[in-house]
Write a protein that holds these residues in place. Sequence first.
Motif, mmCIF file in Angstrom:
data_model
loop_
_atom_site.group_PDB
_atom_site.id
_atom_site.type_symbol
_atom_site.label_atom_id
_atom_site.label_comp_id
_atom_site.label_asym_id
_atom_site.label_seq_id
_atom_site.Cartn_x
_atom_site.Cartn_y
_atom_site.Cartn_z
ATOM 1 N N MET A 61 21.368 -28.337 -5.138
ATOM 2 C CA MET A 61 21.087 -29.771 -5.234
ATOM 3 C C MET A 61 19.696 -30.098 -4.697
ATOM 4 O O MET A 61 18.982 -30.930 -5.270
ATOM 5 C CB MET A 61 22.157 -30.552 -4.470
ATOM 6 C CG MET A 61 23.537 -30.479 -5.094
ATOM 7 S SD MET A 61 24.829 -31.257 -4.094
ATOM 8 C CE MET A 61 24.332 -32.968 -4.197
ATOM 9 N N SER A 62 19.290 -29.426 -3.628
ATOM 10 C CA SER A 62 17.958 -29.637 -3.059
ATOM 11 C C SER A 62 16.877 -29.193 -4.035
ATOM 12 O O SER A 62 15.869 -29.881 -4.229
ATOM 13 C CB SER A 62 17.817 -28.874 -1.741
ATOM 14 O OG SER A 62 18.786 -29.286 -0.815
ATOM 15 N N CYS A 63 17.095 -28.036 -4.649
ATOM 16 C CA CYS A 63 16.144 -27.512 -5.621
ATOM 17 C C CYS A 63 16.046 -28.438 -6.834
ATOM 18 O O CYS A 63 14.953 -28.685 -7.361
ATOM 19 C CB CYS A 63 16.564 -26.109 -6.054
ATOM 20 S SG CYS A 63 15.358 -25.256 -7.082
ATOM 21 N N MET A 64 17.186 -28.970 -7.273
ATOM 22 C CA MET A 64 17.205 -29.896 -8.399
ATOM 23 C C MET A 64 16.464 -31.184 -8.058
ATOM 24 O O MET A 64 15.709 -31.723 -8.879
ATOM 25 C CB MET A 64 18.642 -30.199 -8.810
ATOM 26 C CG MET A 64 18.772 -31.107 -10.015
ATOM 27 S SD MET A 64 20.500 -31.393 -10.492
ATOM 28 C CE MET A 64 21.046 -32.410 -9.104
ATOM 29 N N VAL A 66 15.913 -28.798 -14.289
ATOM 30 C CA VAL A 66 16.824 -29.876 -13.917
ATOM 31 C C VAL A 66 18.206 -29.716 -14.537
ATOM 32 O O VAL A 66 19.227 -29.710 -13.828
ATOM 33 C CB VAL A 66 16.230 -31.248 -14.297
ATOM 34 C CG1 VAL A 66 17.241 -32.359 -13.986
ATOM 35 C CG2 VAL A 66 14.920 -31.491 -13.562
ATOM 36 N N LEU A 67 18.278 -29.553 -15.842
ATOM 37 C CA LEU A 67 19.576 -29.459 -16.521
ATOM 38 C C LEU A 67 20.343 -28.197 -16.139
ATOM 39 O O LEU A 67 21.543 -28.287 -15.810
ATOM 40 C CB LEU A 67 19.388 -29.548 -18.036
ATOM 41 C CG LEU A 67 20.671 -29.613 -18.889
ATOM 42 C CD1 LEU A 67 21.579 -30.740 -18.421
ATOM 43 C CD2 LEU A 67 20.320 -29.774 -20.364
ATOM 44 N N ILE A 110 25.397 -22.837 -0.882
ATOM 45 C CA ILE A 110 24.733 -22.577 -2.164
ATOM 46 C C ILE A 110 24.618 -23.873 -2.972
ATOM 47 O O ILE A 110 23.584 -24.149 -3.591
ATOM 48 C CB ILE A 110 25.501 -21.509 -2.973
ATOM 49 C CG1 ILE A 110 25.442 -20.157 -2.259
ATOM 50 C CG2 ILE A 110 24.920 -21.377 -4.381
ATOM 51 C CD1 ILE A 110 26.321 -19.098 -2.886
ATOM 52 N N LEU A 111 25.676 -24.685 -2.952
ATOM 53 C CA LEU A 111 25.662 -25.963 -3.663
ATOM 54 C C LEU A 111 24.577 -26.889 -3.104
ATOM 55 O O LEU A 111 23.822 -27.510 -3.874
ATOM 56 C CB LEU A 111 27.031 -26.634 -3.554
ATOM 57 C CG LEU A 111 27.148 -28.045 -4.151
ATOM 58 C CD1 LEU A 111 26.852 -28.035 -5.643
ATOM 59 C CD2 LEU A 111 28.539 -28.617 -3.888
#
Length: 201
Positions: free
Chosen positions: A116-119, A78-79, A111-112
């Motif tokens: 964000m989706s992965c986070m 997350v971080l 990529i952003l």
Amino acid sequence: MDKLLKSISYVFHPLIMPIAGVVFYFAKSPRFIPLDIITAKLVSLFILTVLLPLLLFLLLKIIGKVQSIHLSTAKQRVLPLMLNCVILLLVIQKVVTPSQSVELYFFFVGILISNMSCMALALFNFKASIHMIGVNGLVMFFIALSIHYSININGTLAIMAIVIGAVATSRLHMKAHNNVELITGALIGLIPQLILVPYWL
């Protein structure tokens, strides 16, 4: 074989994928771009997308927030992903603005979105494969560029297909992910790039 499969995860680490896309863009773009501008872009992007994340990772490791560069648990992701989103926002605003290069701008926007989706999934304790996100997003960008510039990159795509298979095999061999996490990662990498294609193609 064990060492080879493990080395694949390092050679094709997600941090390398953005700069690989930029190098491919400059190599294939038919536009005249002065060498000093290319050099400045590559150096600044390498610092922001490779060196800075590595330094931040070392800092997070020192303070005990992460254990390895592969971010083996969802909680550890997350971080670093949040910090990487901040870096990507900086890249989009300062380095690859749409007035300078609309192709690279939307590549990094994609990529952003993937980050964000992965986070978001990590917040729900789901560990999508960041390796698959990186390599599949890169391949989609390659395909879009080949259509945009009407160039034949069949050889490159064949190599990238092998790379995708090798990365997936490596992650499974290292027991870092299961099939669902790999497929989810591949989709998270590919779909944002695909959705953004109409905005610049």
